[in-house]
Write a protein that holds these residues in place. Structure first.
Motif, short mmCIF file in Angstrom:
data_model
loop_
_atom_site.label_atom_id
_atom_site.label_comp_id
_atom_site.label_asym_id
_atom_site.label_seq_id
_atom_site.Cartn_x
_atom_site.Cartn_y
_atom_site.Cartn_z
N PRO A 257 25.94 6.97 69.07
CA PRO A 257 25.24 6.84 67.79
C PRO A 257 24.56 5.49 67.59
CG PRO A 257 27.35 7.91 67.48
CD PRO A 257 27.32 7.44 68.91
N GLY A 258 25.18 4.41 68.09
CA GLY A 258 24.57 3.09 67.95
C GLY A 258 23.28 2.97 68.73
N ALA A 259 23.25 3.51 69.94
CA ALA A 259 22.03 3.50 70.74
C ALA A 259 20.98 4.39 70.11
CB ALA A 259 22.33 3.94 72.16
N ALA A 260 21.39 5.58 69.68
CA ALA A 260 20.45 6.53 69.07
C ALA A 260 19.80 5.91 67.83
CB ALA A 260 21.17 7.82 68.70
N ARG A 261 20.56 5.14 67.06
CA ARG A 261 20.00 4.50 65.87
C ARG A 261 18.89 3.53 66.24
NH1 ARG A 261 22.17 0.04 62.62
NH2 ARG A 261 24.21 0.26 63.61
N TRP A 262 19.09 2.74 67.29
CA TRP A 262 18.03 1.82 67.70
C TRP A 262 16.80 2.59 68.15
CZ3 TRP A 262 14.82 1.02 71.71
CH2 TRP A 262 14.04 -0.14 71.68
N PHE A 263 16.98 3.61 68.98
CA PHE A 263 15.83 4.38 69.46
C PHE A 263 15.06 5.01 68.30
CE2 PHE A 263 18.05 4.26 73.59
CZ PHE A 263 16.98 4.01 74.43
N ASN A 264 15.78 5.61 67.37
CA ASN A 264 15.11 6.27 66.24
C ASN A 264 14.40 5.28 65.34
OD1 ASN A 264 15.72 8.99 66.85
ND2 ASN A 264 17.79 8.76 66.04
N GLU A 265 14.94 4.07 65.21
CA GLU A 265 14.28 3.05 64.39
C GLU A 265 13.02 2.51 65.06
OE1 GLU A 265 18.25 1.17 62.16
OE2 GLU A 265 17.10 -0.04 63.61
N ASN A 266 12.89 2.74 66.35
CA ASN A 266 11.77 2.18 67.09
C ASN A 266 10.81 3.23 67.65
OD1 ASN A 266 12.21 -0.98 67.46
ND2 ASN A 266 14.22 0.01 67.45
N GLY A 267 10.82 4.40 67.03
CA GLY A 267 9.82 5.40 67.34
C GLY A 267 10.15 6.38 68.44
N TYR A 268 11.40 6.41 68.88
CA TYR A 268 11.83 7.34 69.93
C TYR A 268 12.84 8.30 69.31
CZ TYR A 268 9.89 3.51 72.61
OH TYR A 268 9.06 2.53 73.10
N THR A 269 12.58 9.58 69.40
CA THR A 269 13.38 10.55 68.67
C THR A 269 14.58 11.04 69.47
OG1 THR A 269 11.41 11.32 67.50
CG2 THR A 269 13.35 12.76 67.47
N ILE A 270 15.77 10.76 68.92
CA ILE A 270 17.01 11.32 69.46
C ILE A 270 17.69 12.04 68.29
CG2 ILE A 270 19.29 10.83 70.41
CD1 ILE A 270 18.10 8.43 71.84
N ASP A 271 17.76 13.36 68.39
CA ASP A 271 18.35 14.16 67.32
C ASP A 271 19.86 13.94 67.26
OD1 ASP A 271 17.66 16.53 65.41
OD2 ASP A 271 19.48 17.16 66.46
N VAL A 272 20.40 14.11 66.06
CA VAL A 272 21.85 13.94 65.89
C VAL A 272 22.63 14.88 66.79
CG1 VAL A 272 22.01 15.58 63.96
CG2 VAL A 272 23.69 13.71 64.16
N SER A 273 22.05 16.03 67.12
CA SER A 273 22.73 16.99 68.00
C SER A 273 22.86 16.45 69.43
CB SER A 273 21.98 18.32 68.03
OG SER A 273 20.69 18.16 68.60
N GLN A 274 22.09 15.41 69.75
CA GLN A 274 22.16 14.81 71.09
C GLN A 274 23.14 13.64 71.17
OE1 GLN A 274 17.63 14.42 70.95
NE2 GLN A 274 17.94 14.84 73.12
#
Length: 327
Positions: free
Chosen positions: A308-325
């Motif tokens: 979740p910590g990595a996904a948060r950075w990616f999503n904040e920077n324009g790369y989409t990682i869905d919560v299901s991932q």
């Protein structure tokens, strides 16, 4: 599980100028006082990359960190899953097997407490011999040749013997650290080293300083066969990688990712991901393979759930990682 090959390599003492806790927006209350990342044997890229990354994180996060020598990707997955290590480096093939319950270290048991942090680089599978051997192609390798496949349980040891068998090579299997195998090749104790590590591989760079070597590439037919049977893709080793190469060399490769235990604090993983992906120049100074340790390559992870910590950075920077991932 035997850990007698594991040696703790601690990071350098933190500088007095380490960033303070107030430099980070997140809550550090649940952060550990120290951390360790599982790498692989000395003389290989995992050790150089992982130990440098651990020092870089420690210097900027205000907690001590270091690298641990391990058996490589397969063992790192097991150590991270059990919580013995907070972080590790792995490749997609072993990760897929571990998540499915097919790890050779824990057959039938899913190692699923492992979450992705960021992309590292592709691991080329390449063959190195002494120039005096007369071996110019994989088909030239004489029956019964002694081939070093790296540490037992490593990505190379897991996949390269199977590839050699598929290509009709008859061999005696040898294991050891990349540095040790390089020395054995130089001393004539083995005939071939089948390397699988990010380039430039320290052990190969050292070898070509001391001996005349040849890096043997895959033919078109061999590429077709191994990419059809194994989780690898074609890869070109640029001629500029080694002084022994006059032309680009055709190999195959598998992607590597840094992973964390899924229960490692979210804010800590967020900061580590941020520092890594927002400072590629620093990462490249640690190891040239990190030129591909960039956010755009997050799509190369088709196997491991995201932290979740990595996904948060990616999503904040324009790369989409869905919560299901995520896990």
């Amino acid at each position: 599980m035997s850990h007698n090959i594991r040696v703790l390599i601690t990071a350098a003492t933190l500088s007095a100028t380490v960033l303070s806790a107030n430099a980070f927006a997140g809550d550090r209350a649940d952060w550990p006082e120290s951390f360790t990342v599982g790498t692989a044997s000395q003389g290989g890229t995992y050790f150089a990359y992982g130990s440098g990354w651990a020092n870089y994180m420690a210097e900027n996060l205000g907690i001590s960190g270091g690298a641990e020598i391990t058996g490589g990707p397969v063992q790192n997955l097991a150590l991270v899953h059990t919580g013995e290590l907070a972080f590790g480096l792995t490749t997609m093939g072993p990760a897929a097997e571990a998540l499915a319950g097919n790890s050779p270290l824990a057959p039938g048991f899913k190692l699923d407490n492992v979450c992705a942090m960021f992309p590292m680089y592709e691991t080329p599978f390449s063959v190195t011999v002494l120039a005096s051997s007369g071996i110019t192609t994989i088909a030239d390798i004489p029956a019964g040749s002694r081939i070093g496949f790296g540490p037992a349980g490593s990505t190379s040891d897991t996949y390269f013997p199977k590839m050699m068998s598929a290509l009709g090579v008859d061999y005696e299997r040898r294991n050891g650290s990349w540095a040790d195998l390089g020395g054995q090749l130089q001393d004539g104790l083995i005939d071939v080293v089948a390397f699988a590590a990010g380039i430039p591989i320290p052990a190969v760079s050292q070898l070509e300083v001391q001996s005349e070597i040849r890096i043997v590439e895959f033919t078109a037919d061999e590429l077709t066969k191994v990419t059809a049977e194994f989780p690898v893709a074609p890869f070109t080793i640029p001629a500029s990688t080694y002084s022994s190469l006059n032309d680009d060399s055709q190999a195959v490769s598998m992607w590597n990712f840094a992973v964390a235990g899924c229960d490692v604090p979210e804010d800590l993983v967020y900061e580590m991901t941020r520092l890594t992906l927002e400072n590629n120049e620093k990462m490249v100074s640690i190891h040239k393979a990190a030129t591909t340790s960039v956010a755009e390559n997050f799509v190369k992870n088709t196997v491991i759930p995201w932290h979740p910590g990595a996904a948060r950075w990616f999503n904040e920077n324009g790369y989409t990682i869905d919560v299901s991932q995520t896990r």
